[in-house]
Each structure stands twice: as C-alpha cells, then as structure tokens.
Design an enzyme around this catalytic site. Sequence first.
Site, PDB file in Angstrom:
ATOM      1  N   HIS A  79       0.337  -1.506   0.245  1.00 53.52           N
ATOM      2  CA  HIS A  79      -0.445  -0.133   0.547  1.00 53.52           C
ATOM      3  C   HIS A  79       0.974   1.213  -0.213  1.00 53.52           C
ATOM      4  CE1 HIS A  79      -0.449  -0.622   4.910  1.00 53.52           C
ATOM      5  NE2 HIS A  79       1.035   0.191   3.890  1.00 53.52           N
ATOM      6  N   GLU A 134       4.293  -5.172   8.328  1.00 50.11           N
ATOM      7  CA  GLU A 134       3.443  -5.094   8.041  1.00 50.11           C
ATOM      8  C   GLU A 134       2.679  -6.466   7.231  1.00 50.11           C
ATOM      9  OE1 GLU A 134       3.064  -0.175   6.874  1.00 50.11           O
ATOM     10  OE2 GLU A 134       3.032  -1.691   5.219  1.00 50.11           O
ATOM     11  N   HIS A 183      10.403  -3.867   2.912  1.00 51.14           N
ATOM     12  CA  HIS A 183      11.363  -2.284   3.249  1.00 51.14           C
ATOM     13  C   HIS A 183      11.139  -1.720   4.853  1.00 51.14           C
ATOM     14  CE1 HIS A 183       6.368  -2.048   4.094  1.00 51.14           C
ATOM     15  NE2 HIS A 183       6.758  -0.274   4.264  1.00 51.14           N
TER      16      HIS A 183
HETATM   17  C1  DHB Z   1       5.869   3.905   2.016  1.00 52.37           C
HETATM   18  C2  DHB Z   1       4.747   4.419   3.822  1.00 52.37           C
HETATM   19  C3  DHB Z   1       4.280   3.094   3.756  1.00 52.37           C
HETATM   20  O1  DHB Z   1       3.454   2.768   4.821  1.00 52.37           O
HETATM   21  C4  DHB Z   1       4.710   1.773   3.227  1.00 52.37           C
HETATM   22  O2  DHB Z   1       3.853   0.392   3.676  1.00 52.37           O
HETATM   23  C5  DHB Z   1       5.807   1.444   2.539  1.00 52.37           C
HETATM   24  C6  DHB Z   1       5.958   2.467   1.975  1.00 52.37           C
HETATM   25  C7  DHB Z   1       6.349   4.374   2.215  1.00 52.37           C
HETATM   26  O3  DHB Z   1       6.734   6.059   2.986  1.00 52.37           O
HETATM   27  O4  DHB Z   1       7.753   4.742   1.552  1.00 52.37           O
HETATM   28 FE    FE Z   2       2.224   0.946   5.628  1.00 55.55          FE
END
Ligand code: DHB
Ligand code: FE
Length: 292
Positions: free
Chosen positions: A12, A244, A197
């Site tokens: 997301h 997540e 991430h």
């Molecule tokens: C980012 C934020 C999020 O909540 C995520 O799930 C993936 C990336 C971001 O700030 O790049």
């Molecule tokens: Fe997120």
Amino acid sequence: MAKITASVFTSHVPAIGAAMDLGKTQEDYWKPLFAGYEYSKQWMKDNKPDVIFLVYNDHATAFSLEMIPTFAIGTAAEFQPADEGWGPRPVPKVIGHPDLASHIAQSVIQQDFDLTIVNKMDVDHGLTVPLSLMCGELDPKKDAWPCPVIPFAVNVVQYPVPSGKRCFALGQAIRKAVESFDEDLNVHIWGTGGMSHQLQGARAGLINREWDNNWLDLMINDPVACANVPHIDYVREAGSEGIELVMWLIARGAMSDVVDGKVVGPAPTVKHRFYHVPASNTAVGHAILENA
Ligand code: DHB
Ligand code: FE
C-alpha cells in the site's frame, strides 16, 4: 448467510497513490508496477463483492501515538480519506457497512479477540491505495468505490505489535463471524502492507526479493507454517516495516477452515500473483485468491 469468497493481498505504498493522483502511471518508472494490476482491475469488475473487509494499518494518522489500538474495526457509515500532510487524496469517501461491522465486532469479541470499536475515523494510504490499485482512478465528484468497505486497522507501527499467529487466528474468527451473518453477502477480505521495506535507520532501503517470494509461497500454500514465522524474521529479513505482512495473515486466516491446527478443505485458487521492485523504497507484492 454471508460468505468470504476471495482475498486480495497488496502492498500500500503511498507513492503509488500519488502517482495515480498526479497522472504519472504511464511514466517509465511506474508503468511496470501498474501493469501488474491490469488483471486485478478487470477481476474486480468481474467479481464485484457486496462488501470488502479491508485489513490495513493506520500510519499514526487517525490514532497518532497517543492512542494505539492493536485491532480496531470501523463501524461507521462513512470514512473520509485522511490528510497525511499534502491534503486528502482526491478519491471517493469510503462507505462503511455498519450492520455487518457491528455483527463482526460482536462475534469476534465473543470469540475472545478484544477489538477496539471505531465510530469515527479518517482512513490513510494504507486503505485508499489498495482500493485505487484494484479499482483504478475515480473522480470523487462523480464516482464511488464499487461497494461498502469495513476498515480494520492493525497496529504494526508501534511495538508491541501482534504476532502472525494471532493475526491468522483472528482471520479464523472473522470467517466465523461473517458466516454467521444472516444476509446473503459476498464478502472479500483484503490484507495490505509489505513487502520488504525499511524506511529509516542504517538499513533504510532494504529489499529482500528471495525472502518475500518464499514468504508469499508459504502464505499461500502453508498458512499455518507462515503464521508461525516469528517477528524477528520479518524485521531481520524484510526490514522494520516488513512486519506489515502479518496483516496478510488475517486475510489468509479468513480463507480456510483450520481444525486441530491443520487447514482442512480445498486450497484456494491463485488467480493472480505479482511482484515488483521498486516502488518508492518498497518491494510490492500482490496476490488474488478465490475460494470455490
Ligand atoms: C511507505 C510507507 C508505507 O506505509 C508503506 O507501507 C510502504 C512505503 C513510504 O513512505 O515509502
Ligand atoms: Fe505502510
């Protein structure tokens, strides 16, 4: 009786929403990402649900760090897109389903999961970006999302966060709750966030393709084993925000019956699977599963 017929899993990333809102989807950087959702948009049109139960996390938007519910169900009649610093996204407001949401709250709390009930809440990119990816660009002045959505927010931002095992068991409880609702409703359940991430610290920018794809295999094919993956593995292998992914296990838990710790009945059909790097600093994963 209401029934969960399908589940959708997707990252997301907020930059995906910005790319859609600013008309950048056909730029070289974004084109391969959006190509992975062409099938999904058609699938949404061909398989329109009556209600989407959308599992996501609030990113200190509606709740802030002053109040942090572990699991929160949105029971309101509508939810506005949140202002996350650049104004609310130009997308339709989200229409809720108070009857089904309050039934699920009743049933799931009686199954011993202590949900927080939220009667007023703005919804951030965690909820609106998946809707945009699956439904395409909509004009908030004249369009609406295809069906009501029940927002279900999970704390994966501030430790302590729930385990994959707890999330999977909660999915089981949601399945029972939906199936005990009198009205004939076709319900889809979505799990969002991930994949690998890390947005801050020394390892910012971490991506782990191999781990992501192995995890996706496990989530689809052996969800009980996937539910037993400990927190530390997510954080070590998929980065601090990779956690997540435990939210996907809520959706997966709602797709199968589990008896004595084993999945019973036919496995869901994988209708679509997609993986792409990069979107902003994030690996994007996506899958659609259907039940017979
Ligand atoms: C980012 C934020 C999020 O909540 C995520 O799930 C993936 C990336 C971001 O700030 O790049
Ligand atoms: Fe997120």
